[in-house]
Design a protein around this motif. Structure first.
Motif, PDB file in Angstrom:
ATOM      1  N   ALA A  25       0.874  -1.180   0.000  1.00  0.00           N
ATOM      2  CA  ALA A  25       0.000   0.000   0.000  1.00  0.00           C
ATOM      3  C   ALA A  25       0.905   1.222   0.000  1.00  0.00           C
ATOM      4  CB  ALA A  25      -0.904   0.009   1.225  1.00  0.00           C
ATOM      5  N   ASP A  26       0.884   1.949  -1.106  1.00  0.00           N
ATOM      6  CA  ASP A  26       1.738   3.136  -1.210  1.00  0.00           C
ATOM      7  C   ASP A  26       0.924   4.406  -1.437  1.00  0.00           C
ATOM      8  OD1 ASP A  26       0.961   2.601  -3.796  1.00  0.00           O
ATOM      9  OD2 ASP A  26       2.976   2.378  -4.587  1.00  0.00           O
ATOM     10  N   ASN A  27      -0.326   4.381  -1.023  1.00  0.00           N
ATOM     11  CA  ASN A  27      -1.206   5.539  -1.214  1.00  0.00           C
ATOM     12  C   ASN A  27      -1.286   6.442   0.022  1.00  0.00           C
ATOM     13  OD1 ASN A  27      -2.786   3.323   0.033  1.00  0.00           O
ATOM     14  ND2 ASN A  27      -4.456   4.809  -0.026  1.00  0.00           N
ATOM     15  N   LEU A  28      -0.600   6.090   1.090  1.00  0.00           N
ATOM     16  CA  LEU A  28      -0.671   6.885   2.316  1.00  0.00           C
ATOM     17  C   LEU A  28       0.522   7.832   2.404  1.00  0.00           C
ATOM     18  CD1 LEU A  28      -1.631   3.936   4.669  1.00  0.00           C
ATOM     19  CD2 LEU A  28      -3.158   5.668   3.727  1.00  0.00           C
ATOM     20  N   PRO A  29       0.303   9.052   2.871  1.00  0.00           N
ATOM     21  CA  PRO A  29       1.397  10.008   2.936  1.00  0.00           C
ATOM     22  C   PRO A  29       2.455   9.596   3.966  1.00  0.00           C
ATOM     23  CG  PRO A  29      -0.587  10.929   3.919  1.00  0.00           C
ATOM     24  CD  PRO A  29      -0.960   9.611   3.330  1.00  0.00           C
ATOM     25  N   GLY A  30       3.707   9.522   3.507  1.00  0.00           N
ATOM     26  CA  GLY A  30       4.820   9.294   4.414  1.00  0.00           C
ATOM     27  C   GLY A  30       5.060   7.871   4.845  1.00  0.00           C
ATOM     28  N   VAL A  31       4.328   6.901   4.277  1.00  0.00           N
ATOM     29  CA  VAL A  31       4.514   5.512   4.698  1.00  0.00           C
ATOM     30  C   VAL A  31       4.136   4.557   3.565  1.00  0.00           C
ATOM     31  CG1 VAL A  31       2.216   5.202   5.698  1.00  0.00           C
ATOM     32  CG2 VAL A  31       4.115   3.892   6.589  1.00  0.00           C
ATOM     33  N   VAL A  32       4.849   3.430   3.503  1.00  0.00           N
ATOM     34  CA  VAL A  32       4.511   2.344   2.590  1.00  0.00           C
ATOM     35  C   VAL A  32       4.232   1.124   3.454  1.00  0.00           C
ATOM     36  CG1 VAL A  32       5.339   0.864   0.715  1.00  0.00           C
ATOM     37  CG2 VAL A  32       5.974   3.285   0.762  1.00  0.00           C
ATOM     38  N   GLY A  33       3.073   0.514   3.260  1.00  0.00           N
ATOM     39  CA  GLY A  33       2.706  -0.670   4.023  1.00  0.00           C
ATOM     40  C   GLY A  33       2.961  -1.929   3.221  1.00  0.00           C
ATOM     41  N   VAL A  34       3.338  -3.005   3.919  1.00  0.00           N
ATOM     42  CA  VAL A  34       3.576  -4.306   3.294  1.00  0.00           C
ATOM     43  C   VAL A  34       2.928  -5.366   4.183  1.00  0.00           C
ATOM     44  CG1 VAL A  34       5.322  -5.949   2.505  1.00  0.00           C
ATOM     45  CG2 VAL A  34       5.789  -3.501   2.380  1.00  0.00           C
ATOM     46  N   ARG A  35       2.178  -6.276   3.560  1.00  0.00           N
ATOM     47  CA  ARG A  35       1.542  -7.349   4.336  1.00  0.00           C
ATOM     48  C   ARG A  35       1.521  -8.635   3.525  1.00  0.00           C
ATOM     49  NH1 ARG A  35      -4.915  -5.765   4.196  1.00  0.00           N
ATOM     50  NH2 ARG A  35      -5.243  -6.267   2.004  1.00  0.00           N
ATOM     51  N   ASP A  36       1.261  -9.742   4.198  1.00  0.00           N
ATOM     52  CA  ASP A  36       1.144 -11.057   3.586  1.00  0.00           C
ATOM     53  C   ASP A  36      -0.230 -11.159   2.926  1.00  0.00           C
ATOM     54  OD1 ASP A  36       0.861 -13.771   2.994  1.00  0.00           O
ATOM     55  OD2 ASP A  36       1.604 -14.443   4.933  1.00  0.00           O
ATOM     56  N   SER A  37      -0.262 -11.455   1.643  1.00  0.00           N
ATOM     57  CA  SER A  37      -1.539 -11.514   0.939  1.00  0.00           C
ATOM     58  C   SER A  37      -2.433 -12.644   1.442  1.00  0.00           C
ATOM     59  CB  SER A  37      -1.321 -11.668  -0.572  1.00  0.00           C
ATOM     60  OG  SER A  37      -0.685 -12.901  -0.855  1.00  0.00           O
ATOM     61  N   LYS A  38      -1.851 -13.677   2.039  1.00  0.00           N
ATOM     62  CA  LYS A  38      -2.649 -14.783   2.560  1.00  0.00           C
ATOM     63  C   LYS A  38      -3.242 -14.482   3.933  1.00  0.00           C
ATOM     64  CE  LYS A  38       0.782 -17.690   2.223  1.00  0.00           C
ATOM     65  NZ  LYS A  38       1.708 -16.617   2.039  1.00  0.00           N
ATOM     66  N   ASP A  39      -2.792 -13.412   4.563  1.00  0.00           N
ATOM     67  CA  ASP A  39      -3.266 -13.045   5.901  1.00  0.00           C
ATOM     68  C   ASP A  39      -3.531 -11.540   5.964  1.00  0.00           C
ATOM     69  OD1 ASP A  39      -3.917 -13.063   8.583  1.00  0.00           O
ATOM     70  OD2 ASP A  39      -1.855 -13.301   9.278  1.00  0.00           O
ATOM     71  N   PRO A  40      -4.512 -11.041   5.189  1.00  0.00           N
ATOM     72  CA  PRO A  40      -4.734  -9.601   5.117  1.00  0.00           C
ATOM     73  C   PRO A  40      -5.128  -8.952   6.442  1.00  0.00           C
ATOM     74  CG  PRO A  40      -6.463 -10.779   3.945  1.00  0.00           C
ATOM     75  CD  PRO A  40      -5.431 -11.791   4.338  1.00  0.00           C
ATOM     76  N   GLY A  41      -5.639  -9.731   7.373  1.00  0.00           N
ATOM     77  CA  GLY A  41      -5.985  -9.174   8.675  1.00  0.00           C
ATOM     78  C   GLY A  41      -4.843  -9.252   9.673  1.00  0.00           C
ATOM     79  N   GLY A  42      -3.741  -9.846   9.255  1.00  0.00           N
ATOM     80  CA  GLY A  42      -2.587 -10.020  10.133  1.00  0.00           C
ATOM     81  C   GLY A  42      -1.729  -8.769  10.207  1.00  0.00           C
ATOM     82  N   PRO A  43      -0.538  -8.926  10.728  1.00  0.00           N
ATOM     83  CA  PRO A  43       0.343  -7.769  10.898  1.00  0.00           C
ATOM     84  C   PRO A  43       0.835  -7.218   9.561  1.00  0.00           C
ATOM     85  CG  PRO A  43       1.504  -9.787  11.461  1.00  0.00           C
ATOM     86  CD  PRO A  43       0.067 -10.158  11.207  1.00  0.00           C
ATOM     87  N   ALA A  44       1.184  -5.957   9.572  1.00  0.00           N
ATOM     88  CA  ALA A  44       1.757  -5.295   8.396  1.00  0.00           C
ATOM     89  C   ALA A  44       3.021  -4.569   8.825  1.00  0.00           C
ATOM     90  CB  ALA A  44       0.757  -4.311   7.797  1.00  0.00           C
ATOM     91  N   LEU A  45       3.968  -4.514   7.924  1.00  0.00           N
ATOM     92  CA  LEU A  45       5.180  -3.732   8.147  1.00  0.00           C
ATOM     93  C   LEU A  45       4.985  -2.371   7.501  1.00  0.00           C
ATOM     94  CD1 LEU A  45       7.823  -6.422   7.145  1.00  0.00           C
ATOM     95  CD2 LEU A  45       7.141  -5.757   9.457  1.00  0.00           C
ATOM     96  N   THR A  46       5.620  -1.359   8.049  1.00  0.00           N
ATOM     97  CA  THR A  46       5.579  -0.033   7.424  1.00  0.00           C
ATOM     98  C   THR A  46       7.001   0.481   7.254  1.00  0.00           C
ATOM     99  OG1 THR A  46       5.285   1.047   9.578  1.00  0.00           O
ATOM    100  CG2 THR A  46       3.292   0.579   8.298  1.00  0.00           C
ATOM    101  N   PHE A  47       7.205   1.180   6.160  1.00  0.00           N
ATOM    102  CA  PHE A  47       8.495   1.755   5.812  1.00  0.00           C
ATOM    103  C   PHE A  47       8.313   3.204   5.422  1.00  0.00           C
ATOM    104  CE2 PHE A  47       8.626  -2.725   4.741  1.00  0.00           C
ATOM    105  CZ  PHE A  47       9.858  -3.143   5.215  1.00  0.00           C
ATOM    106  N   GLY A  48       9.294   4.022   5.702  1.00  0.00           N
ATOM    107  CA  GLY A  48       9.316   5.373   5.157  1.00  0.00           C
ATOM    108  C   GLY A  48       9.621   5.277   3.667  1.00  0.00           C
ATOM    109  N   PRO A  49       9.243   6.272   2.882  1.00  0.00           N
ATOM    110  CA  PRO A  49       9.457   6.222   1.430  1.00  0.00           C
ATOM    111  C   PRO A  49      10.923   5.994   1.038  1.00  0.00           C
ATOM    112  CG  PRO A  49       7.949   7.989   1.967  1.00  0.00           C
ATOM    113  CD  PRO A  49       8.482   7.462   3.271  1.00  0.00           C
TER     114      PRO A  49
END
Length: 63
Positions: A25-49
């Motif tokens: 997910a790269d549509n949020l200002p100041g952060v890029v989210g990454v998650r496991d497609s098999k567990d969309p309700g699970g944890p997500a990592l976030t990175f600065g651009p």
């Protein structure tokens, strides 16, 4: 980090057969989210651009 408004997408190369994929997910200002497609309700990592660009460059083998 609130990712409620994140718009998640799979990479083009992931195909439609499931498998081991991540969603980004790269549509949020100041952060890029990454998650496991098999567990969309699970944890997500976030990175600065800048960190995300460095990661992608390293994976792609670019300086």
């Amino acid at each position: 980090m609130d990712l409620t408004n994140a718009i998640w997408r799979k990479p083009r190369r992931s195909g439609s057969s499931g498998g081991n994929c991540v969603e980004v997910a790269d549509n949020l200002p100041g952060v890029v989210g990454v998650r496991d497609s098999k567990d969309p309700g699970g944890p997500a990592l976030t990175f600065g651009p800048a960190a995300w660009r460095a990661f992608i460059a390293e994976v792609a083998g670019r300086p």
